[in-house]
Design a protein around this motif. Structure first.
Motif, PDB file in Angstrom:
ATOM      1  N   PRO A 281       0.842  -1.200   0.000  1.00 54.42           N
ATOM      2  CA  PRO A 281       0.000   0.000   0.000  1.00 54.42           C
ATOM      3  C   PRO A 281       0.877   1.250   0.000  1.00 54.42           C
ATOM      4  CG  PRO A 281      -0.690  -1.556   1.703  1.00 54.42           C
ATOM      5  CD  PRO A 281       0.618  -2.048   1.173  1.00 54.42           C
ATOM      6  N   ASP A 306      -3.488   7.126  -3.479  1.00 57.77           N
ATOM      7  CA  ASP A 306      -4.042   7.835  -2.325  1.00 57.77           C
ATOM      8  C   ASP A 306      -3.063   8.881  -1.824  1.00 57.77           C
ATOM      9  OD1 ASP A 306      -6.355   6.276  -2.347  1.00 57.77           O
ATOM     10  OD2 ASP A 306      -5.432   4.719  -1.115  1.00 57.77           O
ATOM     11  N   GLN A 317      -4.492   8.134   8.918  1.00 54.70           N
ATOM     12  CA  GLN A 317      -4.311   7.900   7.488  1.00 54.70           C
ATOM     13  C   GLN A 317      -3.432   6.686   7.220  1.00 54.70           C
ATOM     14  OE1 GLN A 317      -3.786  11.674   5.049  1.00 54.70           O
ATOM     15  NE2 GLN A 317      -3.447  12.497   7.119  1.00 54.70           N
ATOM     16  N   ALA A 320      -5.510   3.528   7.869  1.00 47.98           N
ATOM     17  CA  ALA A 320      -6.526   3.345   6.833  1.00 47.98           C
ATOM     18  C   ALA A 320      -5.901   2.846   5.540  1.00 47.98           C
ATOM     19  CB  ALA A 320      -7.265   4.659   6.596  1.00 47.98           C
ATOM     20  N   ALA A 321      -4.724   3.357   5.192  1.00 48.31           N
ATOM     21  CA  ALA A 321      -4.064   2.927   3.954  1.00 48.31           C
ATOM     22  C   ALA A 321      -3.649   1.461   4.032  1.00 48.31           C
ATOM     23  CB  ALA A 321      -2.853   3.814   3.678  1.00 48.31           C
ATOM     24  N   GLU A 323      -5.046  -0.781   5.891  1.00 50.31           N
ATOM     25  CA  GLU A 323      -6.284  -1.561   5.895  1.00 50.31           C
ATOM     26  C   GLU A 323      -6.856  -1.692   4.485  1.00 50.31           C
ATOM     27  OE1 GLU A 323      -9.451  -3.793   7.310  1.00 50.31           O
ATOM     28  OE2 GLU A 323      -7.634  -3.156   8.377  1.00 50.31           O
ATOM     29  N   ARG A 324      -6.825  -0.602   3.697  1.00 52.97           N
ATOM     30  CA  ARG A 324      -7.346  -0.664   2.321  1.00 52.97           C
ATOM     31  C   ARG A 324      -6.495  -1.570   1.453  1.00 52.97           C
ATOM     32  NH1 ARG A 324      -7.896   4.949   3.063  1.00 52.97           N
ATOM     33  NH2 ARG A 324      -5.946   5.284   1.928  1.00 52.97           N
ATOM     34  N   GLY A 325      -5.202  -1.474   1.611  1.00 57.92           N
ATOM     35  CA  GLY A 325      -4.297  -2.335   0.867  1.00 57.92           C
ATOM     36  C   GLY A 325      -4.270  -2.086  -0.626  1.00 57.92           C
ATOM     37  N   ARG A 326      -4.548  -0.870  -1.068  1.00 58.52           N
ATOM     38  CA  ARG A 326      -4.563  -0.578  -2.509  1.00 58.52           C
ATOM     39  C   ARG A 326      -3.148  -0.565  -3.076  1.00 58.52           C
ATOM     40  NH1 ARG A 326      -7.599   4.661  -4.036  1.00 58.52           N
ATOM     41  NH2 ARG A 326      -7.359   3.720  -6.097  1.00 58.52           N
ATOM     42  N   HIS A 328      -2.722  -0.786  -6.839  1.00 62.31           N
ATOM     43  CA  HIS A 328      -2.807  -0.298  -8.221  1.00 62.31           C
ATOM     44  C   HIS A 328      -2.075  -1.221  -9.196  1.00 62.31           C
ATOM     45  CE1 HIS A 328      -4.501   3.426  -6.641  1.00 62.31           C
ATOM     46  NE2 HIS A 328      -3.521   3.423  -5.756  1.00 62.31           N
TER      47      HIS A 328
END
Length: 535
Positions: A281, A306, A317, A320-321, A323-326, A328
């Protein structure tokens, strides 16, 4: 064979690929520096550390060179008589070199005719790209160079992919404790970089994130170190180092840090993109959209990634990042068209140009080295332990943050290490810590005499036992496997502040610090020892 060095960044990439040839007794590698980089002052020390000799550029006319490999387009490469292979020294070609090129229709650095052609003819015999999409952009920007374009993958990224199974090993090198997550901060160079726009961000992240939940490391581009000097960079980051931030050397360590990390905070540099390509992330602290080609992978990435904003709590922040694990992956797939194949493809191209048969053994991808780091605990910590007693067993929930001096939150104490604190911090300490094993009883007595405001002092006697001493109520020995032994003193401080006696301290303590739990056997001893100063 000649290896061309432009600056430290290009040299590190050169050393990624030269082992594909340099182990062959038919090949001897010499090195020369173009002297064309404004960030070249650290080149000589870097090459000295790698134990290689340089040849002056003017001497090359008198030397036989059968192949030249360069990881930069800079310098008079067109003067060389040998075949020339040019590789990128970052994640492809994404950046505009100057403000002027941004305002024009010129392509990015590395894809423009002025970098690729001399007299209308390609300078390179082989122009290496990591992905087919770069060749498509080359088709638009400099079609005259298409015939020498070779897609051979990304040797740097392949080394990180090969190293991924060693993640635990790299995490140990960064000093991570069980349950800790690593926030890896990366900055490219220049005024629009993360460090150029937010030099205090690393310290702010460290101050806002609990110590037992998060570790923080920072890697700055080698050009920053070269331009300002290593001493100056270390001085700028000294406050971060005193807070326990791991400083990654400019030459090597950032790749191990990416593999070890749980979150990458960065900018438009290659390292941030590589982190996302590894599945990490990411958060962008700065995103200068006009500094990169919007059609390039990095351009697409900074448009989609993000953001980290200073207007909101940083810890919120970060969590949350993670946890989202985005990651791309739809964009980072452009890192390489042939993952894991760079060593094979590059070696074949090198030997083709040398007109030599390849060695029979397969080309190997080497894992990245263990970084040479010196992780250290913070000099000053704000500490608090919440105690719970049930069935003669003591449980403690610990929270620790880095800090300067008071004011402290309610119920918290100040723990100060002997590792380079300020004198004012020692005078205000509730707990004084020494991390080196030794004569704990004698050191505790002397230290509490020297700092009348301190309630406790603590140090280890060996790798598993720490002693916590009070001023006049005896001491407690804690024996546990692994972890940071200084934390047990925080439990004793909370115990005393609740009005309890050291003599009543239980024989077993269970501690929860962040996501990690540990236990220690405890032994209470009497106060019948005295300071040498008072005897």
């Amino acid at each position: 064979m000649l290896g061309v060095v432009h600056n430290v960044t290009s040299a590190t990439r050169l050393f990624d690929v030269l082992p594909l040839l340099a182990t062959d007794h038919r090949v001897e590698v010499i090195f020369a520096c173009t002297g064309s980089s404004p960030f070249g002052r650290d080149v000589d020390p870097h090459l000295d550390r790698n134990r290689v000799h340089q040849v002056g550029w003017s001497e090359l006319a008198e030397r036989r060179v059968d192949l030249t490999i360069s990881t930069s387009h800079g310098g008079p490469l067109h003067e060389l008589d040998s075949p020339v292979v040019i590789l990128p020294h970052g994640m492809g070609y994404n950046k505009y070199l100057s403000a002027e090129t941004r305002k024009s229709e010129n392509p990015v650095f590395g894809l423009a005719p002025e970098w690729l052609l001399s007299g209308g003819v390609p300078i390179a015999s082989s122009l290496v790209f990591s992905h087919d999409e770069q060749v498509e952009r080359l088709r638009d920007s400099c079609p005259a160079a298409l015939d020498v374009a070779v897609v051979a993958g990304d040797p740097c990224f392949d080394r990180m992919l090969a190293s991924a199974p060693l993640r635990r090993t790299y995490r140990d090198a960064f000093g991570l404790q069980p349950g800790q997550q690593l926030v890896f901060v990366s900055s490219t160079w220049g005024p629009e970089s993360l460090y150029g726009t937010a030099p205090k961000l690393v310290r702010e992240l460290r101050d806002e994130l609990p110590l037992d939940e998060f570790a923080v490391a920072v890697a700055l581009h080698p050009n920053i170190w070269a331009h300002h000097s290593p001493w100056q960079v270390e001085m700028w980051l000294d406050d971060c180092r005193r807070r326990g931030v791991v400083l990654v050397p400019p030459e090597e360590g950032w790749r191990a840090g990416l593999i070890a990390s749980d979150l990458v905070v960065g900018d438009h540099g290659s390292v941030t993109f590589y982190g996302a390509a590894l599945g990490k992330p990411t958060l962008l602290a700065t995103w200068p959209e006009d500094a990169v080609d919007p059609a390039s992978p990095v351009g697409m990435f900074i448009a989609a990634a993000d953001r980290l904003t200073p207007r909101r709590p940083l810890g919120e922040q970060v969590r949350a990042a993670i946890e989202r694990g985005r990651t791309h992956q739809e964009i980072t797939r452009f890192t390489t068209s042939v993952p894991g194949e760079a060593a094979r493809l590059l070696r074949a191209e090198f030997y083709r140009l040398l007109h030599l048969p390849e060695p029979e053994a397969p080309a190997l991808t080497r894992v990245v080295p263990l970084p040479e780091l010196s992780p250290r605990p913070p000099a000053v910590e704000i500490v608090r332990a919440d105690l719970r007693i049930a069935e003669d067993q003591l449980s403690a929930a610990l929270v620790r943050y880095t800090a300067d001096v008071a004011p402290l939150p309610a119920g918290a104490g100040l723990m100060v290490s002997t590792g380079e604190p300020c004198s004012a911090q020692l005078e205000l300490a509730d707990i004084v810590v020494h991390d080196q094993p030794g004569d704990a009883h004698g050191w505790i007595a002397d230290t509490l005499d020297a700092f009348p405001g301190a309630v406790l002092a603590t140090m280890p006697v060996n790798g598993s036992t720490w002693v916590v001493g009070t001023r006049d109520a005896g001491f407690v020995e804690f024996t546990s496997a692994g972890g940071d032994g200084r934390v047990w003193s925080v439990v004793v401080l909370a115990w005393l502040r609740e009005g309890r006696r050291v003599a009543d301290f239980p024989a077993l303590v269970r501690l929860q610090a962040g996501q990690a739990g540990s236990a220690s056997l405890c032994r209470v001893a009497s106060a019948e020892w005295s300071s040498p100063r008072s005897s």
